[in-house]
Motif scaffolding. Structure first.
Motif, PDB file in Angstrom:
ATOM      1  N   HIS A  15      38.294  39.237  36.824  1.00  0.00           N
ATOM      2  CA  HIS A  15      38.796  39.941  37.949  1.00  0.00           C
ATOM      3  C   HIS A  15      39.495  40.943  37.528  1.00  0.00           C
ATOM      4  N   HIS A  17      39.892  45.861  38.414  1.00  0.00           N
ATOM      5  CA  HIS A  17      39.545  46.751  39.241  1.00  0.00           C
ATOM      6  C   HIS A  17      39.677  47.985  38.472  1.00  0.00           C
ATOM      7  N   GLU A 101      36.261  41.413  46.407  1.00  0.00           N
ATOM      8  CA  GLU A 101      37.135  40.353  46.739  1.00  0.00           C
ATOM      9  C   GLU A 101      37.219  40.251  48.078  1.00  0.00           C
ATOM     10  N   HIS A 163      41.089  33.476  43.465  1.00  0.00           N
ATOM     11  CA  HIS A 163      41.721  34.311  42.547  1.00  0.00           C
ATOM     12  C   HIS A 163      43.277  34.516  42.626  1.00  0.00           C
ATOM     13  N   ASP A 213      43.508  41.065  37.156  1.00  0.00           N
ATOM     14  CA  ASP A 213      43.553  41.744  38.436  1.00  0.00           C
ATOM     15  C   ASP A 213      44.244  43.230  38.122  1.00  0.00           C
TER      16      ASP A 213
HETATM   17 NI    NI Z   1      42.068  41.793  42.912  1.00  0.00          NI
END
Ligand code: NI
Length: 264
Positions: A15, A17, A101, A163, A213
């Motif tokens: 996960h 970004h 997400e 998550h 994340d």
């Molecule tokens: Ni996220």
């Protein structure tokens, strides 16, 4: 503990970004550093229509990079059939491995009407995932009760991960009982990690995913810096310490879990 040299194990950042503006200047270098650190695969999550499209495009350009497409609860808007179709078209691309997400965020959203909108958009995307036979990546911040009840009611036939898990050990057991995975990231390494280490110690390793994340919540010893996929190794090391296993063992089992859930 003495870490094994990179190259002797493989990690997946499940996960991240990379479409975030904080990576605009050096995204390629960030991906290269991840590979050099043994992070051979990364799942880049969308949170709006635009970033979902970017996630697909970026995954097309980089080996080992996959995409999730979805509308984040903080970005929730009244979706129409047109937006469903746009998301579905991207979701059918070969690089897309998840709807995500998606979920609920009551930390930032206090307005009851907006929270109901988040719930509708969450359920709508769960339906989309079911139609497309894709797993889901769920964001749940200060909304554990509603997330659990929605997944009980609307999550039949779906697989996925909570998550950045931040709930209690009791709640963790409920999600695990329903067959969900739990994803852990930087906060596991923080001094104020609260109940999370307890959850990681007690849960079946077969349901654990590691993630960054990025660019937020960098793990110790990078806390406060921009996070990036290479740092998922620090999360894996913390899991290894808590479980009394080697880093290589944690790498192997969490990589297998990512391959299973996301059909990598
Ligand atoms: Ni996220």
């Amino acid at each position: 503990m003495i870490a094994k040299a990179a190259g002797s194990f493989e990690l997946v950042d499940t996960h991240t970004h990379l479409n975030d503006g904080k990576f605009a200047a050096d995204c390629d270098a960030v991906i290269e550093r991840a590979r050099a650190a043994g992070v051979t695969r990364m799942i880049n999550m969308g949170d709006t229509l635009a970033s979902s499209e970017q996630a697909v495009r970026l995954a097309e350009q980089h080996e080992g990079l996959y995409a999730g497409v979805g509308i984040h609860p903080e970005e929730a808007f009244e979706m129409t059939a047109r937006e469903d179709d746009i998301l579905a078209a991207w979701a059918k691309q070969p690089e897309v491995v998840a709807i995500g997400e998606i979920g609920l965020d009551y930390y930032w959203e206090k307005d009851p009407d907006r929270r109901r909108l988040q719930q509708r958009i969450f359920i709508r995307q769960l339906d989309l995932a079911r139609q497309l036979h894709l797993p889901v990546c769920i964001h749940d911040r200060d909304a554990h009760g509603d997330t659990l009840s929605i997944l009980k009611r609307e999550g039949q036939g779906l697989r996925g991960v909570l998550h950045c898990y931040s709930g209690s050990p009791e709640m963790a057991r409920e999600f695990l009982k329903l067959g969900w995975y739990l994803g852990v990231d930087g906060p596991l390494t923080f001094k104020n990690a609260a109940k999370l280490p307890e959850v990681v110690k007690a849960m079946p390793l077969e349901r654990l995913l590691i993630e960054t994340d990025a660019p937020y919540m960098a793990p110790v010893p990078m806390r406060g810096k921009r996070n990036e996929p290479a740092f998922v190794r620090f999360v894996a090391e913390k899991v290894a310490e808590l479980r009394g296993c080697s880093l290589a063992e944690i790498a192997q089992v969490t990589t297998r879990n990512a391959e299973d859930l996301y059909a990598l």
